[in-house]
Enzyme design. Structure first.
Site, PDB file in Angstrom:
ATOM      1  N   SER A 187      12.155  -9.769   1.578  1.00 24.58           N
ATOM      2  CA  SER A 187      11.549  -8.435   1.685  1.00 24.58           C
ATOM      3  C   SER A 187      12.564  -7.336   1.375  1.00 24.58           C
ATOM      4  O   SER A 187      13.766  -7.581   1.262  1.00 24.58           O
ATOM      5  CB  SER A 187      11.017  -8.225   3.100  1.00 24.58           C
ATOM      6  OG  SER A 187      12.119  -8.059   3.982  1.00 24.58           O
ATOM      7  N   CYS A 188      12.058  -6.121   1.286  1.00 25.13           N
ATOM      8  CA  CYS A 188      12.928  -4.979   0.990  1.00 25.13           C
ATOM      9  C   CYS A 188      14.048  -4.853   2.020  1.00 25.13           C
ATOM     10  O   CYS A 188      15.231  -4.714   1.671  1.00 25.13           O
ATOM     11  CB  CYS A 188      12.111  -3.691   0.930  1.00 25.13           C
ATOM     12  SG  CYS A 188      10.918  -3.506   2.271  1.00 25.13           S
ATOM     13  N   ASN A 189      13.689  -4.947   3.310  1.00 26.06           N
ATOM     14  CA  ASN A 189      14.720  -4.796   4.339  1.00 26.06           C
ATOM     15  C   ASN A 189      15.713  -5.955   4.315  1.00 26.06           C
ATOM     16  O   ASN A 189      16.924  -5.751   4.440  1.00 26.06           O
ATOM     17  CB  ASN A 189      14.055  -4.707   5.718  1.00 26.06           C
ATOM     18  CG  ASN A 189      13.545  -3.306   5.991  1.00 26.06           C
ATOM     19  OD1 ASN A 189      14.297  -2.339   5.852  1.00 26.06           O
ATOM     20  ND2 ASN A 189      12.277  -3.173   6.355  1.00 26.06           N
ATOM     21  N   HIS A 240      13.354   3.212   4.094  1.00 21.92           N
ATOM     22  CA  HIS A 240      13.809   2.720   5.399  1.00 21.92           C
ATOM     23  C   HIS A 240      15.270   3.172   5.591  1.00 21.92           C
ATOM     24  O   HIS A 240      15.993   3.363   4.613  1.00 21.92           O
ATOM     25  CB  HIS A 240      13.841   1.199   5.453  1.00 21.92           C
ATOM     26  CG  HIS A 240      12.565   0.506   5.082  1.00 21.92           C
ATOM     27  ND1 HIS A 240      11.410   0.611   5.821  1.00 21.92           N
ATOM     28  CD2 HIS A 240      12.270  -0.352   4.065  1.00 21.92           C
ATOM     29  CE1 HIS A 240      10.463  -0.155   5.275  1.00 21.92           C
ATOM     30  NE2 HIS A 240      10.963  -0.744   4.202  1.00 21.92           N
ATOM     31  N   HIS A 258      13.535  -9.788  10.756  1.00 23.09           N
ATOM     32  CA  HIS A 258      14.474  -9.600   9.644  1.00 23.09           C
ATOM     33  C   HIS A 258      15.745 -10.439   9.792  1.00 23.09           C
ATOM     34  O   HIS A 258      16.288 -10.915   8.796  1.00 23.09           O
ATOM     35  CB  HIS A 258      14.833  -8.116   9.525  1.00 23.09           C
ATOM     36  CG  HIS A 258      13.619  -7.239   9.427  1.00 23.09           C
ATOM     37  ND1 HIS A 258      13.019  -6.669  10.532  1.00 23.09           N
ATOM     38  CD2 HIS A 258      12.878  -6.863   8.357  1.00 23.09           C
ATOM     39  CE1 HIS A 258      11.968  -5.964  10.153  1.00 23.09           C
ATOM     40  NE2 HIS A 258      11.852  -6.074   8.847  1.00 23.09           N
TER      41      HIS A 258
HETATM   42  P1  NAD Z   1       0.005  -3.799  -3.093  1.00 19.84           P
HETATM   43  O1  NAD Z   1      -1.184  -3.875  -2.186  1.00 19.84           O
HETATM   44  O2  NAD Z   1       0.530  -2.476  -3.487  1.00 19.84           O
HETATM   45  O3  NAD Z   1      -0.287  -4.620  -4.421  1.00 19.84           O
HETATM   46  C1  NAD Z   1      -0.878  -5.898  -4.423  1.00 19.84           C
HETATM   47  C2  NAD Z   1      -1.764  -6.035  -5.653  1.00 19.84           C
HETATM   48  O4  NAD Z   1      -2.293  -7.364  -5.709  1.00 19.84           O
HETATM   49  C3  NAD Z   1      -2.957  -5.088  -5.636  1.00 19.84           C
HETATM   50  O5  NAD Z   1      -3.109  -4.519  -6.921  1.00 19.84           O
HETATM   51  C4  NAD Z   1      -4.134  -6.009  -5.308  1.00 19.84           C
HETATM   52  O6  NAD Z   1      -5.354  -5.538  -5.874  1.00 19.84           O
HETATM   53  C5  NAD Z   1      -3.693  -7.283  -5.990  1.00 19.84           C
HETATM   54  N1  NAD Z   1      -4.369  -8.491  -5.501  1.00 19.84           N
HETATM   55  C6  NAD Z   1      -5.157  -8.655  -4.414  1.00 19.84           C
HETATM   56  N2  NAD Z   1      -5.576  -9.945  -4.334  1.00 19.84           N
HETATM   57  C7  NAD Z   1      -5.031 -10.600  -5.372  1.00 19.84           C
HETATM   58  C8  NAD Z   1      -5.101 -11.945  -5.831  1.00 19.84           C
HETATM   59  N3  NAD Z   1      -5.825 -12.892  -5.198  1.00 19.84           N
HETATM   60  N4  NAD Z   1      -4.433 -12.281  -6.963  1.00 19.84           N
HETATM   61  C9  NAD Z   1      -3.701 -11.355  -7.615  1.00 19.84           C
HETATM   62  N5  NAD Z   1      -3.606 -10.062  -7.231  1.00 19.84           N
HETATM   63  C10 NAD Z   1      -4.258  -9.698  -6.120  1.00 19.84           C
HETATM   64  O7  NAD Z   1       1.132  -4.671  -2.370  1.00 19.84           O
HETATM   65  P2  NAD Z   1       2.699  -4.525  -2.570  1.00 19.84           P
HETATM   66  O8  NAD Z   1       3.207  -3.472  -1.651  1.00 19.84           O
HETATM   67  O9  NAD Z   1       3.011  -4.439  -3.999  1.00 19.84           O
HETATM   68  O10 NAD Z   1       3.192  -5.901  -1.960  1.00 19.84           O
HETATM   69  C11 NAD Z   1       3.182  -7.097  -2.720  1.00 19.84           C
HETATM   70  C12 NAD Z   1       4.126  -8.097  -2.066  1.00 19.84           C
HETATM   71  O11 NAD Z   1       5.448  -7.547  -2.095  1.00 19.84           O
HETATM   72  C13 NAD Z   1       3.840  -8.421  -0.612  1.00 19.84           C
HETATM   73  O12 NAD Z   1       4.240  -9.744  -0.344  1.00 19.84           O
HETATM   74  C14 NAD Z   1       4.749  -7.466   0.139  1.00 19.84           C
HETATM   75  O13 NAD Z   1       5.049  -7.902   1.439  1.00 19.84           O
HETATM   76  C15 NAD Z   1       5.962  -7.485  -0.768  1.00 19.84           C
HETATM   77  N6  NAD Z   1       6.835  -6.301  -0.675  1.00 19.84           N
HETATM   78  C16 NAD Z   1       6.308  -5.055  -0.543  1.00 19.84           C
HETATM   79  C17 NAD Z   1       7.157  -3.950  -0.426  1.00 19.84           C
HETATM   80  C18 NAD Z   1       6.633  -2.556  -0.248  1.00 19.84           C
HETATM   81  O14 NAD Z   1       7.278  -1.762   0.392  1.00 19.84           O
HETATM   82  N7  NAD Z   1       5.494  -2.200  -0.781  1.00 19.84           N
HETATM   83  C19 NAD Z   1       8.545  -4.127  -0.482  1.00 19.84           C
HETATM   84  C20 NAD Z   1       9.064  -5.417  -0.679  1.00 19.84           C
HETATM   85  C21 NAD Z   1       8.183  -6.508  -0.748  1.00 19.84           C
END
Ligand code: NAD
Length: 374
Positions: A141-143, A221, A195
């Protein structure tokens, strides 16, 4: 081999940034992105010329009704790819895994998944070699990326007896309207937070305790670190020099007037050129925000949650394909993304970021008087 063929499944906050980053790499080809719904983000993919495929429960008819052309369904995209980067929502990556296994593609998952989703957890500076040749990786994850990057600087130089982090977490990403709080501070009452154990999936055996709280902000963060080192550094300058010399760290000097996350993100927006992201993919430290007392080090670092894992995903592609060593991959990625470029020296052409500037206070410029926080 020719260019690595990379697909991105899930085109939201992380997926759209990762797709842009892949498209800028000299040794990779973005073969397409997959999305479930036709919305303004799907339009963005088409506008950038990315072949768009339908994922999950989406249907080509819904995209057609919105006037968005699609190239096919996810299975067709996977057939064209060497590696898929899954950037679907938390826990959906696990559900998508059988699709990737069936298609015989290597897969990279995100930190919202449990570690068991992949063969190993990955953070480029900390354990690139552990990812080499694996069929699947999970970019933490980011953190955890922020923590493990910092560990990769400190641990080999001074050793770590114990690392403590208090994570001040943003409540939501800027585009998210359904998360909060918008007023209040929410401590994560279950201690330690996840974390610390997550960091150990990258740096086994690390002695680390983490606690977290959520505050009403969307920008970044902030981590409050207290590290008890095994061997004392000479002074804070030695630590700062190590952070400054490491890719993916940006240390603000006092004269720059960066008081916190608002100016840090403004710095990133100012640095962005045409086609370069207005993101901050480095760990952000402050020269004044690092203090050494014997073997004890205290420092703050800020993490742009929307983008810090982007370069790690790019490096994970090279790791699973075994086409690069860590330092070469990190340098290639950073050059292509302009990571480490100072605002005045950013080169706007794709694949040509500039080297870390190590900007110091210009002669004759008055140091800004620090504000007292009450
Ligand atoms: P998000 O909700 O912004 O984007 C997810 C995308 O996936 C959306 O466009 C959604 O419509 C699509 N989606 C939904 N179901 C799906 C499926 N079955 N197949 C393919 N696509 C599908 O989410 P995000 O913030 O980009 O997070 C994505 C991953 O990255 C998660 O595991 C999250 O924990 C991780 N992450 C997020 C962040 C953050 O701060 N946003 C930081 C680091 C890691």
């Amino acid at each position: 081999m020719g260019k690595a063929r990379v697909a991105v499944n899930g085109y939201g906050t992380i997926g759209k940034r990762v797709a842009d980053a892949i498209a800028r790499q000299p040794d990779m080809q973005l073969v397409g992105v997959a999305k479930t719904r036709p919305d303004y983000v799907a339009r963005r993919a088409v506008d950038r010329g990315y072949p768009l495929y339908v994922a999950g429960s989406g249907t080509p008819e819904k995209f057609a009704a919105a006037g968005i052309a699609v190239a096919g369904r996810l299975a067709e995209l996977l057939a064209k790819a060497d590696v898929v980067i899954d950037a679907s929502p938390e826990d959906v990556g696990r559900e998508n895994r059988p699709l990737y296994e069936k298609a015989g593609v290597r897969a990279i998952y995100q930190g919202g998944e449990e570690p068991e989703v992949a063969e190993a957890s990955f953070s480029a500076l900390a354990n690139f070699e552990a990812g080499r040749g694996k069929r699947s990786l999970r970019v933490v994850s980011c953190n955890t990326t922020g923590i493990t990057r910092a560990v990769s600087v400190v641990l080999p130089r001074w050793g770590v007896e114990h690392w403590e982090v208090t994570l001040v977490r943003r409540a939501a990403d800027p585009a998210e309207t359904k998360r909060g709080p918008i007023n209040g501070i929410l401590p994560a009452l279950d201690m330690p937070s996840h974390h610390g154990p997550d960091a150990r999936t990258v740096v086994p055996g690390l002695s680390i305790t983490t606690v977290a709280l959520v505050v009403p902000t969307t920008l970044m963060h902030v981590h409050v670190n207290h590290v008890r080192l095994a061997r004392p550094p000479k002074d804070s300058g030695e630590l700062l020099a190590a952070f400054r010399a490491t890719p993916r760290f940006h240390v603000f000097a006092p004269w720059e007037g960066v008081e916190g996350t608002p100016q840090a993100m403004e710095f990133a927006r100012d640095r962005a050129g045409a086609g370069a992201p207005a993101d901050l993919m480095e760990n952000v430290l402050w020269e004044r925000g690092l203090r050494v007392e014997g073997r004890d080090v205290h420092f703050f670092q800020a993490i742009h949650q929307e983008s810090i894992v982007v370069p790690e995903n790019v490096d994970a592609v090279r790791a699973v394909l075994g086409i690069s060593d860590g330092p070469t991959s990190i340098a290639t990625t950073d050059r292509a993304l302009g990571i480490g470029a100072a605002p005045r020296s950013v080169d706007r052409s794709p694949g040509r970021g500039s080297a870390p500037s190590g900007v110091r206070e210009p002669p004759g410029r008055p140091t800004r008087r620090p504000r007292t926080i009450k």
